[in-house]
Design a protein around this motif. Structure first.
Motif, PDB file in Angstrom:
ATOM      1  N   VAL A  66       0.835  -1.197   0.000  1.00  0.00           N
ATOM      2  CA  VAL A  66       0.000   0.000   0.000  1.00  0.00           C
ATOM      3  C   VAL A  66       0.874   1.254   0.000  1.00  0.00           C
ATOM      4  O   VAL A  66       1.870   1.311   0.739  1.00  0.00           O
ATOM      5  CB  VAL A  66      -0.913   0.014   1.250  1.00  0.00           C
ATOM      6  N   GLY A  67       0.520   2.212  -0.814  1.00  0.00           N
ATOM      7  CA  GLY A  67       1.243   3.493  -0.822  1.00  0.00           C
ATOM      8  C   GLY A  67       1.051   4.206   0.494  1.00  0.00           C
ATOM      9  O   GLY A  67      -0.082   4.445   0.904  1.00  0.00           O
ATOM     10  N   THR A  68       2.159   4.566   1.162  1.00  0.00           N
ATOM     11  CA  THR A  68       2.037   5.169   2.484  1.00  0.00           C
ATOM     12  C   THR A  68       1.375   6.549   2.412  1.00  0.00           C
ATOM     13  O   THR A  68       0.683   6.949   3.339  1.00  0.00           O
ATOM     14  CB  THR A  68       3.413   5.299   3.176  1.00  0.00           C
ATOM     15  N   ARG A  69       1.594   7.261   1.310  1.00  0.00           N
ATOM     16  CA  ARG A  69       0.941   8.562   1.163  1.00  0.00           C
ATOM     17  C   ARG A  69      -0.448   8.425   0.563  1.00  0.00           C
ATOM     18  O   ARG A  69      -1.408   9.037   1.013  1.00  0.00           O
ATOM     19  CB  ARG A  69       1.759   9.472   0.250  1.00  0.00           C
ATOM     20  N   SER A  70      -0.531   7.621  -0.477  1.00  0.00           N
ATOM     21  CA  SER A  70      -1.782   7.558  -1.247  1.00  0.00           C
ATOM     22  C   SER A  70      -2.841   6.706  -0.572  1.00  0.00           C
ATOM     23  O   SER A  70      -4.031   6.884  -0.824  1.00  0.00           O
ATOM     24  CB  SER A  70      -1.503   6.973  -2.636  1.00  0.00           C
ATOM     25  N   GLY A  71      -2.429   5.742   0.252  1.00  0.00           N
ATOM     26  CA  GLY A  71      -3.389   4.790   0.792  1.00  0.00           C
ATOM     27  C   GLY A  71      -3.937   3.851  -0.259  1.00  0.00           C
ATOM     28  O   GLY A  71      -4.950   3.187  -0.049  1.00  0.00           O
ATOM     29  N   LYS A  72      -3.242   3.760  -1.384  1.00  0.00           N
ATOM     30  CA  LYS A  72      -3.753   2.936  -2.485  1.00  0.00           C
ATOM     31  C   LYS A  72      -2.926   1.658  -2.588  1.00  0.00           C
ATOM     32  O   LYS A  72      -1.709   1.671  -2.417  1.00  0.00           O
ATOM     33  CB  LYS A  72      -3.672   3.738  -3.789  1.00  0.00           C
ATOM     34  N   VAL A  73      -3.626   0.556  -2.861  1.00  0.00           N
ATOM     35  CA  VAL A  73      -2.934  -0.715  -3.049  1.00  0.00           C
ATOM     36  C   VAL A  73      -2.198  -0.682  -4.383  1.00  0.00           C
ATOM     37  O   VAL A  73      -2.823  -0.616  -5.438  1.00  0.00           O
ATOM     38  CB  VAL A  73      -3.919  -1.896  -3.028  1.00  0.00           C
ATOM     39  N   MET A 106      -0.475   9.359   5.667  1.00  0.00           N
ATOM     40  CA  MET A 106       0.725   8.873   6.333  1.00  0.00           C
ATOM     41  C   MET A 106       1.941   9.580   5.763  1.00  0.00           C
ATOM     42  O   MET A 106       1.951   9.967   4.607  1.00  0.00           O
ATOM     43  CB  MET A 106       0.863   7.371   6.086  1.00  0.00           C
ATOM     44  N   THR A 107       2.946   9.702   6.529  1.00  0.00           N
ATOM     45  CA  THR A 107       4.131  10.399   6.053  1.00  0.00           C
ATOM     46  C   THR A 107       5.146   9.407   5.512  1.00  0.00           C
ATOM     47  O   THR A 107       5.193   8.254   5.911  1.00  0.00           O
ATOM     48  CB  THR A 107       4.774  11.189   7.196  1.00  0.00           C
ATOM     49  N   GLY A 162      -9.348  -0.148  -5.074  1.00  0.00           N
ATOM     50  CA  GLY A 162      -8.052  -0.563  -4.551  1.00  0.00           C
ATOM     51  C   GLY A 162      -7.507   0.409  -3.516  1.00  0.00           C
ATOM     52  O   GLY A 162      -6.324   0.406  -3.208  1.00  0.00           O
ATOM     53  N   LYS A 163      -8.392   1.234  -2.967  1.00  0.00           N
ATOM     54  CA  LYS A 163      -7.938   2.252  -2.018  1.00  0.00           C
ATOM     55  C   LYS A 163      -8.331   1.848  -0.601  1.00  0.00           C
ATOM     56  O   LYS A 163      -9.416   1.321  -0.373  1.00  0.00           O
ATOM     57  CB  LYS A 163      -8.555   3.599  -2.398  1.00  0.00           C
ATOM     58  N   VAL A 164      -7.427   2.098   0.329  1.00  0.00           N
ATOM     59  CA  VAL A 164      -7.728   1.809   1.729  1.00  0.00           C
ATOM     60  C   VAL A 164      -8.740   2.835   2.226  1.00  0.00           C
ATOM     61  O   VAL A 164      -8.426   4.025   2.301  1.00  0.00           O
ATOM     62  CB  VAL A 164      -6.458   1.862   2.598  1.00  0.00           C
ATOM     63  N   ARG A 212       8.033   3.919   0.546  1.00  0.00           N
ATOM     64  CA  ARG A 212       6.941   4.409  -0.269  1.00  0.00           C
ATOM     65  C   ARG A 212       5.721   3.501  -0.172  1.00  0.00           C
ATOM     66  O   ARG A 212       4.587   3.925  -0.330  1.00  0.00           O
ATOM     67  CB  ARG A 212       7.403   4.497  -1.737  1.00  0.00           C
ATOM     68  N   LEU A 213       5.981   2.224   0.050  1.00  0.00           N
ATOM     69  CA  LEU A 213       4.913   1.242   0.164  1.00  0.00           C
ATOM     70  C   LEU A 213       5.043   0.522   1.494  1.00  0.00           C
ATOM     71  O   LEU A 213       6.142   0.371   2.012  1.00  0.00           O
ATOM     72  CB  LEU A 213       5.018   0.199  -0.963  1.00  0.00           C
ATOM     73  N   ILE A 214       3.919   0.063   1.989  1.00  0.00           N
ATOM     74  CA  ILE A 214       3.948  -0.706   3.226  1.00  0.00           C
ATOM     75  C   ILE A 214       3.123  -1.979   3.034  1.00  0.00           C
ATOM     76  O   ILE A 214       2.097  -1.952   2.354  1.00  0.00           O
ATOM     77  CB  ILE A 214       3.466   0.141   4.422  1.00  0.00           C
ATOM     78  N   PHE A 262      -6.822  -3.490   7.140  1.00  0.00           N
ATOM     79  CA  PHE A 262      -7.270  -2.416   6.255  1.00  0.00           C
ATOM     80  C   PHE A 262      -8.585  -2.847   5.632  1.00  0.00           C
ATOM     81  O   PHE A 262      -8.744  -4.017   5.287  1.00  0.00           O
ATOM     82  CB  PHE A 262      -6.304  -2.219   5.081  1.00  0.00           C
ATOM     83  N   TRP A 314      -7.397   6.651   6.514  1.00  0.00           N
ATOM     84  CA  TRP A 314      -5.960   6.415   6.316  1.00  0.00           C
ATOM     85  C   TRP A 314      -5.121   7.628   6.710  1.00  0.00           C
ATOM     86  O   TRP A 314      -4.084   7.506   7.358  1.00  0.00           O
ATOM     87  CB  TRP A 314      -5.737   6.054   4.845  1.00  0.00           C
TER      88      TRP A 314
END
Lengths: 124, 124
Positions: free
Chosen positions: A41-48, B1-2, B46-48, B13-15, B39, B70
């Motif tokens: 998941v993108g930490t900024r975008s919240g998108k998978v 998220m930062t 595809g968005k959290v 960039r991704l988690i 989540f 998020w």
């Protein structure tokens, strides 16, 4: 992913990450390709950005990991798992990594992976 | 998220969803509020839509679940967990549900939850 028919469950519009982890993935021929290990998941975008398909060993041991664009996966209530429209041989040549060698998941990698599946890469 | 400082890890960039699950959540005062259960991801987008904070019992038993937008969560490398800028008393009045009574996660619910945290609700 396509919307499901179940009206009162969160699976209608939302799906829980921990329910997806471990879910089987099939191709159109009904071959079991593996199972979903996790989402990236993108930490900024919240998108998978990727749903990661684990393929080979058993739940993380000796497996290869295939990062898939989210839109490549469709939930199939009949199969009780995700379906990707791809021959097993195509998946075998797809971008993958081992647990010991995670990629950087940068833009170049994203373009490579999304490109393989003919999905435009939205840098998130 | 930062964005994080670690350059070579996917956490930059991704988690990974399965790494977030179980991660502690603190407030600005350093109080431990609970941990992330999962989540809730939009099957189409595809968005959290929510990161669900588990609070009360022990990893799912007797817990209450607090769906969080998020953007309310910030990863804090110093704390080794997520931080939300909120007093414990505010969280205690936040929208929540029990395992036995999951909400429908529809638009009305989303507006209620996001509204509580003063975040515009993007129907996904």
């Amino acid at each position: 992913m396509t919307q499901l028919d179940i009206a009162t469950d969160e699976t209608e519009r939302l799906i829980a990450s921990n329910k997806v982890e471990g879910t089987a993935v099939y191709n159109r021929d009904g071959d079991r390709l593996g199972s979903i290990m996790n989402f990236m998941v993108g930490t900024r975008s919240g998108k998978v950005e990727y749903a990661v398909l684990s393929f080979g060993g058993f739940l993380g041991i000796g497996n290869d990991y295939y990062p898939l664009p989210w839109d490549v996966l469709t939930y199939d209530t009949h199969q009780g798992g995700y379906v990707i429209d791809m021959a097993k041989e195509v998946l075998e040549k797809a971008p993958r990594y081992s647990r010991e060698q995670e990629p950087r998941f940068d833009r170049a990698y994203g373009e490579q992976v999304y490109g393989y599946y003919n999905v435009p890469y939205p840098y998130l």
